[in-house]
Scaffold this motif. Structure first.
Motif, PDB file in Angstrom:
ATOM      1  N   VAL A 146     -41.312 -13.996   6.093  1.00 14.53           N
ATOM      2  CA  VAL A 146     -41.237 -12.961   5.056  1.00 14.53           C
ATOM      3  C   VAL A 146     -41.751 -11.633   5.601  1.00 14.53           C
ATOM      4  O   VAL A 146     -41.133 -10.579   5.407  1.00 14.53           O
ATOM      5  N   GLN A 147     -42.874 -11.675   6.288  1.00 12.00           N
ATOM      6  CA  GLN A 147     -43.463 -10.434   6.788  1.00 12.00           C
ATOM      7  C   GLN A 147     -42.603  -9.795   7.887  1.00 12.00           C
ATOM      8  O   GLN A 147     -42.458  -8.571   7.928  1.00 12.00           O
ATOM      9  N   ILE A 148     -42.024 -10.610   8.743  1.00 11.40           N
ATOM     10  CA  ILE A 148     -41.136 -10.061   9.770  1.00 11.40           C
ATOM     11  C   ILE A 148     -39.910  -9.439   9.111  1.00 11.40           C
ATOM     12  O   ILE A 148     -39.505  -8.322   9.458  1.00 11.40           O
ATOM     13  N   ARG A 149     -39.303 -10.159   8.158  1.00  5.56           N
ATOM     14  CA  ARG A 149     -38.063  -9.641   7.548  1.00  5.56           C
ATOM     15  C   ARG A 149     -38.300  -8.327   6.816  1.00  5.56           C
ATOM     16  O   ARG A 149     -37.511  -7.384   6.956  1.00  5.56           O
ATOM     17  N   ALA A 150     -39.357  -8.222   6.039  1.00  9.68           N
ATOM     18  CA  ALA A 150     -39.650  -6.954   5.359  1.00  9.68           C
ATOM     19  C   ALA A 150     -39.899  -5.858   6.393  1.00  9.68           C
ATOM     20  O   ALA A 150     -39.434  -4.717   6.229  1.00  9.68           O
ATOM     21  N   ILE A 207     -44.921 -10.255  -0.576  1.00  7.49           N
ATOM     22  CA  ILE A 207     -43.859  -9.288  -0.305  1.00  7.49           C
ATOM     23  C   ILE A 207     -44.324  -7.869  -0.597  1.00  7.49           C
ATOM     24  O   ILE A 207     -44.105  -6.961   0.215  1.00  7.49           O
ATOM     25  N   PHE A 208     -44.989  -7.645  -1.733  1.00  2.83           N
ATOM     26  CA  PHE A 208     -45.406  -6.258  -1.975  1.00  2.83           C
ATOM     27  C   PHE A 208     -46.553  -5.847  -1.067  1.00  2.83           C
ATOM     28  O   PHE A 208     -46.700  -4.674  -0.728  1.00  2.83           O
ATOM     29  N   THR A 209     -47.326  -6.805  -0.590  1.00  2.00           N
ATOM     30  CA  THR A 209     -48.407  -6.472   0.341  1.00  2.00           C
ATOM     31  C   THR A 209     -47.857  -6.094   1.714  1.00  2.00           C
ATOM     32  O   THR A 209     -48.293  -5.100   2.306  1.00  2.00           O
ATOM     33  N   VAL A 210     -46.896  -6.857   2.234  1.00  2.00           N
ATOM     34  CA  VAL A 210     -46.340  -6.487   3.542  1.00  2.00           C
ATOM     35  C   VAL A 210     -45.630  -5.142   3.444  1.00  2.00           C
ATOM     36  O   VAL A 210     -45.654  -4.346   4.372  1.00  2.00           O
ATOM     37  N   ASN A 211     -45.028  -4.862   2.303  1.00  2.00           N
ATOM     38  CA  ASN A 211     -44.409  -3.549   2.125  1.00  2.00           C
ATOM     39  C   ASN A 211     -45.456  -2.436   2.139  1.00  2.00           C
ATOM     40  O   ASN A 211     -45.208  -1.358   2.678  1.00  2.00           O
ATOM     41  N   ALA A 212     -46.624  -2.694   1.580  1.00  2.00           N
ATOM     42  CA  ALA A 212     -47.718  -1.703   1.647  1.00  2.00           C
ATOM     43  C   ALA A 212     -48.133  -1.489   3.100  1.00  2.00           C
ATOM     44  O   ALA A 212     -48.296  -0.347   3.556  1.00  2.00           O
ATOM     45  N   TRP A 213     -48.320  -2.590   3.850  1.00  2.00           N
ATOM     46  CA  TRP A 213     -48.668  -2.467   5.269  1.00  2.00           C
ATOM     47  C   TRP A 213     -47.604  -1.672   6.022  1.00  2.00           C
ATOM     48  O   TRP A 213     -47.922  -0.787   6.820  1.00  2.00           O
ATOM     49  N   ASN A 214     -46.341  -2.008   5.778  1.00  2.00           N
ATOM     50  CA  ASN A 214     -45.253  -1.299   6.460  1.00  2.00           C
ATOM     51  C   ASN A 214     -45.300   0.190   6.166  1.00  2.00           C
ATOM     52  O   ASN A 214     -45.175   1.011   7.086  1.00  2.00           O
ATOM     53  N   ARG A 215     -45.500   0.545   4.933  1.00  2.00           N
ATOM     54  CA  ARG A 215     -45.505   1.956   4.559  1.00  2.00           C
ATOM     55  C   ARG A 215     -46.703   2.689   5.176  1.00  2.00           C
ATOM     56  O   ARG A 215     -46.580   3.822   5.633  1.00  2.00           O
ATOM     57  N   MET A 216     -47.842   2.028   5.202  1.00  2.00           N
ATOM     58  CA  MET A 216     -49.014   2.654   5.842  1.00  2.00           C
ATOM     59  C   MET A 216     -48.779   2.842   7.334  1.00  2.00           C
ATOM     60  O   MET A 216     -49.060   3.910   7.892  1.00  2.00           O
ATOM     61  N   ASN A 217     -48.273   1.802   7.993  1.00  2.00           N
ATOM     62  CA  ASN A 217     -48.135   1.850   9.447  1.00  2.00           C
ATOM     63  C   ASN A 217     -46.988   2.748   9.906  1.00  2.00           C
ATOM     64  O   ASN A 217     -47.109   3.417  10.937  1.00  2.00           O
ATOM     65  N   VAL A 218     -45.892   2.790   9.163  1.00  2.00           N
ATOM     66  CA  VAL A 218     -44.809   3.708   9.521  1.00  2.00           C
ATOM     67  C   VAL A 218     -45.252   5.147   9.299  1.00  2.00           C
ATOM     68  O   VAL A 218     -45.019   6.004  10.141  1.00  2.00           O
ATOM     69  N   THR A 219     -45.906   5.413   8.185  1.00  2.00           N
ATOM     70  CA  THR A 219     -46.350   6.778   7.883  1.00  2.00           C
ATOM     71  C   THR A 219     -47.332   7.304   8.917  1.00  2.00           C
ATOM     72  O   THR A 219     -47.256   8.469   9.337  1.00  2.00           O
TER      73      THR A 219
END
Length: 150
Positions: free
Chosen positions: A42-46, A130-142
């Protein structure tokens, strides 16, 4: 081959440690009771959808340590066309994509299939994951967190 240096904009864990620790706590709570391999899929796919290089690198390493095969990691971006995933994993991946691409909504068919594959507690955990990995993704991409850093 010459690698391109991508400068990190900010080290969020150092600048905002309370926020970072809060997301870590949410992440730990979301994982409870879920299969560790499923968590990493799940975390990889998101992270693939959100184009978060740091998270893709991080979670593919965690997936390998959890016993995931190289073939399943490689085929994850094309999971619908692969025979390597179980019905439960496919439901989780479909839900991951729907929640990650939220402007398209989470259709009844996707949600209902996830609800058939997971009991209420597991489904709640999965949604939180899912919403947590999306938070991580948004923090790390930003902040342009790059693989190989902390």
């Amino acid at each position: 081959m010459t690698n391109v240096a991508i400068a990190e904009r900010m080290n969020l864990s150092r600048v905002a440690p309370k926020i970072f620790k809060a997301v870590l706590a949410l992440d730990a709570a979301a994982r409870e009771g879920l299969n560790p391999v499923l968590v990493e899929l799940v975390q990889i796919r998101a992270s693939q959808i959100n184009q978060c290089a740091y998270c893709i690198d991080y979670h593919t390493g965690d997936a390998r340590r959890a016993g995931e095969s190289e073939a399943r990691i490689y085929q994850l971006s094309a999971w619908r066309e692969s025979s390597l995933y179980t019905a439960k994993e496919r439901a989780a991946l479909a839900l991951t994509e729907a929640v990650t691409l939220l402007p398209h909504g989470v259709g009844d068919e996707v949600y209902d299939e996830a609800a058939r594959q997971f009991d209420d507690k597991e489904l709640a955990q999965l949604i939180a994951l899912i919403f947590t990995v999306n938070a991580w993704n948004r923090m790390n991409v930003t902040t342009r967190k790059t693989p190989g850093t902390e």
